[in-house]
Design an enzyme around this catalytic site. Structure first.
Site, PDB file in Angstrom:
ATOM      1  N   ASP A   1      -0.166   4.671  -0.847  1.00 14.28           N
ATOM      2  CA  ASP A   1      -1.113   5.789  -0.793  1.00 14.28           C
ATOM      3  C   ASP A   1      -0.448   7.027  -0.195  1.00 14.28           C
ATOM      4  O   ASP A   1      -1.134   7.912   0.281  1.00 14.28           O
ATOM      5  CB  ASP A   1      -2.395   5.402  -0.027  1.00 14.28           C
TER       6      ASP A   1
ATOM      7  N   ASP B   1       5.195   0.306   4.660  1.00 18.16           N
ATOM      8  CA  ASP B   1       5.037   1.333   5.703  1.00 18.16           C
ATOM      9  C   ASP B   1       5.592   2.659   5.186  1.00 18.16           C
ATOM     10  O   ASP B   1       6.745   2.717   4.747  1.00 18.16           O
ATOM     11  CB  ASP B   1       5.773   0.900   6.978  1.00 18.16           C
TER      12      ASP B   1
ATOM     13  N   GLU C   1       6.080 -11.768  -2.259  1.00 23.53           N
ATOM     14  CA  GLU C   1       5.411 -10.581  -1.722  1.00 23.53           C
ATOM     15  C   GLU C   1       6.125 -10.149  -0.450  1.00 23.53           C
ATOM     16  O   GLU C   1       6.428 -10.970   0.426  1.00 23.53           O
ATOM     17  CB  GLU C   1       3.936 -10.839  -1.399  1.00 23.53           C
TER      18      GLU C   1
END
Ligand SMILES: C[S@@+](CC[C@H](N)C(=O)[O-])C[C@H]1O[C@@H](n2cnc3c(N)ncnc32)[C@H](O)[C@@H]1O
Length: 247
Positions: free
Chosen positions: A189, A153, A78
């Protein structure tokens, strides 16, 4: 091991060290974080030699993951777990896998360490370094069974797009580290970043989308985090992408 990302030159390495996908923030920890860091880092945080910054990985580094995890098992990586709000439950749900996390922000790592210990999750190890350096210098080609990149980010301003993690050279690097048929799962998002990622990955000859529609369905294995909730509350949609390595 001294592997170099495909297409990497000395010049591009210099650029990569200067333009990073994260903000260099203060590493100052609050007392509970400092205690967690001091108590739990041994055995859970893998120390690596540095090149020029505290988040770099020296090109001559090597890591013996079987020894660090105390076993051989499928490897999931990850990138940027933050405090581990989703990593900890995801690791707990996969006791059969070794999970290696690259995170650059030590206060977040301290909280992740506390969560791993209090929730007794034994199958996570952390490298406190830029994932670009880590993937390049610590992991051989064809070594990952799965890669997770959730809410990288977004760098939404166009003058900052060059700081986004998912860039053409990074996609080449990831493709080289994934085993045949291994998955790369991503979520963001930020619609513009999602579209840019999808274009890059769709165009890569070594990767194939796992979704018939524009986007993957929300992966049910990914817990809803406060971070994702904040995006939803701000009216942003969440985009999941899943690709597989093909030969
Ligand atoms: C926006 S946060 C998302 C955290 C978490 N994945 C989540 O979904 O809640 C992005 C995280 O990625 C980390 N990060 C950014 N660039 C990184 C890099 N190149 N290598 C490792 N970690 C990175 C940041 O420090 C931060 O913790």
């Amino acid at each position: 091991m001294t592997e170099t990302a495909p297409g990497t030159t000395d010049a591009s390495r210099r650029v990569r060290r200067e333009i990073v996908s994260f903000v260099r923030r203060s590493n100052r920890m609050r007392p509970p974080q400092r205690r967690a860091w001091q108590q739990y880092r041994d055995g859970l945080v893998i120390d690596v030699p540095r090149l020029d910054t505290s988040t770099s990985v020296h090109p001559d580094s090597a890591v013996d993951l079987d020894r660090e995890f105390g076993r051989q098992a499928p490897l999931i990586v990850e990138i940027g777990p933050g405090t581990g709000e989703s990593l900890v439950p995801m690791a707990r749900a996969r006791p059969e896998c070794n999970i290696l996390a690259f995170e650059v922000y030590p206060p977040a790592i301290a909280r992740l360490l506390g969560a791993l210990v209090t929730q007794q999750v034994p199958n996570v190890r952390i490298v406190a370094a830029d994932a670009v350096s880590g993937l390049t210098h610590l992991l051989p080609e064809r070594s990952l069974d799965e890669l997770w990149t959730f809410f990288p980010d977004p760098w939404p301003k166009s003058r900052h797009f060059k700081r986004r993690l998912v860039q053409p050279a990074f996609v080449d690097l990831v493709a080289s580290r994934l085993k045949y048929r291994a998955r790369w799962r991503l979520a963001t998002d930020w619609a513009g970043y999602a579209e840019a990622i999808r274009t890059l990955l769709d165009d890569h000859p070594g990767l194939v989308a796992q979704h018939d529609h524009e986007w993957a369905a929300r992966w049910e294995g990914r817990p809803l985090t406060r971070f994702e909730q904040r995006g939803l509350a701000a009216g942003r949609a969440v985009f999941d992408l899943t690709y597989r390595r093909v030969s």
